[in-house]
Design an enzyme around this catalytic site. Structure first.
Site, PDB file in Angstrom:
ATOM      1  CB  ALA A 193      -0.906  -0.014   1.225  1.00  0.00           C
ATOM      2  CB  SER A 194       1.229   4.017  -2.403  1.00  0.00           C
ATOM      3  OG  SER A 194       1.413   3.182  -3.515  1.00  0.00           O
ATOM      4  CB  VAL A 195       3.757   6.973   1.149  1.00  0.00           C
ATOM      5  CG1 VAL A 195       3.759   8.084   2.193  1.00  0.00           C
ATOM      6  CG2 VAL A 195       4.983   6.087   1.301  1.00  0.00           C
TER       7      VAL A 195
END
Length: 398
Positions: A70-72
């Protein structure tokens, strides 16, 4: 005794923290305060789901959850701002991931449609199950090579990629409306930047460019990596169109001592970014690559003061190279660090001087960002420095 914060409280706190550092359009803020990120990251502690960092998820017992990332959240918000969604837009996402980003897209697009594709069947299945569980059944999830897009729901007003892209496939051109926007983590000359582009006929023209990092998309093999020493602790990363001879470079680097070190006139503060040096150099110089030094290489002092050990820009020509360095001088309280170049090989002086020229060009206007224009491979490129790839031509102009 303090009470354990709820998911709603943690979600709002995260958004508040992002807003304190970055701007966020109202529609993006509303979506990020609405979509329960924790529901897309099962098995993760609640507070960890609401930190501003990437999260890697591994298989959970009893649930077919694949290795995923999950991206920042602040990067997610930045890319959604770049995408500039209007209610009613039809959107294609390349890289379904956890499904969280597709849910955000659905919230912002409102009456529009969202289609997300992923090449990994387990990832697509997880995204589908999480979207269903959170009320986003209307999002279309397709298991497919993202390079093919999703022609069955085309054309799209917006296309966003959440994986690193080295070249823009012809299929995406066919599926993006004229006037539509494409946002993608574009990789060239060893760097990755989230670039926002608007289609104008046979051109994609940028209006935003931000440093980022993403896992590369499966199926594009234009980037190469070669070790420069026997321990594989120093590596050069380069594009397939660049004339790089790893064996000759390795022989030069293993001599152990730079032939030349040159200091530029540019100082930087402790928190001041200088990645613009790399960007500036790629707009005119086809010799720009990426140098990587592992912690072991630094411990053994195999390289001297690389600016950022894991990703320093480097100019490569023949059996010579010059990489960006940073040195603490302490004579300027505001900018105590000085940028420069360390060079190896018979062309060390030329390459070091050229790298310092790029540093000084950046220093003259540190916030300048080039305009990127991309055309399909068969079309004539605009005036400027052109980087040719199999399916597209990239032109950078300052």
């Amino acid at each position: 005794m303090s009470q354990t914060p709820t998911a709603d409280q943690l979600r709002n706190r995260l958004v508040d923290e992002i807003l304190a550092e970055h701007r966020m359009p109202a529609a993006v803020e509303r979506a990020m305060r609405t979509v329960p990120r924790d529901a897309f990251l099962p098995g993760l502690e609640l507070e960890n789901a609401y930190t501003d960092q990437a999260v890697t998820i591994k298989d959970n017992p009893g649930e077919p959850l694949p290795l995923s990332c999950a991206s920042v959240p602040s990067v997610v918000a930045m890319m959604l701002e770049q995408l500039d969604i209007s209610a009613g837009d039809d959107i294609l996402e390349i890289g379904a991931g956890t499904g969280y980003n597709a849910a955000l897209l659905a919230e912002i697009a409102d009456r529009g449609s969202v289609t997300t594709v992923d090449i990994d069947p387990d990832v697509a299945l997880h995204a589908r199950s999480r979207l269903n569980a959170t009320g986003y059944e209307h999002v279309t999830v397709i298991e497919r090579d993202g390079l093919l897009g999703a022609p069955e729901n085309a054309p799209y007003d917006r296309i966003i990629a959440t994986v690193g892209v080295w070249d823009i496939p012809a299929a995406w051109w066919d599926q993006l409306k004229d006037g539509g926007r494409l946002v993608l983590p574009l990789r060239w000359r060893g760097q990755t930047r989230s670039v926002a582009l608007t289609r104008r006929g046979n051109q994609l023209v940028s209006d935003s460019m931000e440093l980022c990092g993403f896992v590369p998309i499966i199926g594009q093999n234009g980037e190469k990596t070669s070790p420069l020493n026997t321990d594989d602790t120093i590596r050069v990363h380069y594009d397939q169109d660049q004339n790089v001879d790893p064996a000759s470079l390795a022989a030069t680097v293993q001599t152990g001592t730079p032939a030349l070190e040159v200091t530029s006139a540019q100082g930087v503060g402790g928190e001041e970014p200088f990645d613009g040096v790399w960007l500036r150099a790629t707009a005119s110089d086809d010799r720009v690559c990426r140098l990587e030094a592992t912690p072991k290489a630094l411990e053994q002092e195999l390289l001297r003061r690389p600016a950022i050990p894991v990703r320093s820009p480097v100019l490569v020509e023949g059996n010579s190279l010059a990489y960006l360095t940073i040195t603490r001088e302490g004579t300027d309280a505001e900018r105590p660090f000085r940028l420069g170049a360390a060079a190896y090989g018979p062309q060390a002086e030329e390459l070091a001087r050229d790298l310092v020229t790029h540093i000084d060009a950046w220093g003259a206007d540190r916030l300048a960002v080039p305009r990127m224009t991309i055309t399909p491979a068969g079309c004539t490129s605009t005036a400027g420095h052109v980087i040719s790839k199999p399916e597209s031509r990239i032109t950078l102009t300052y």
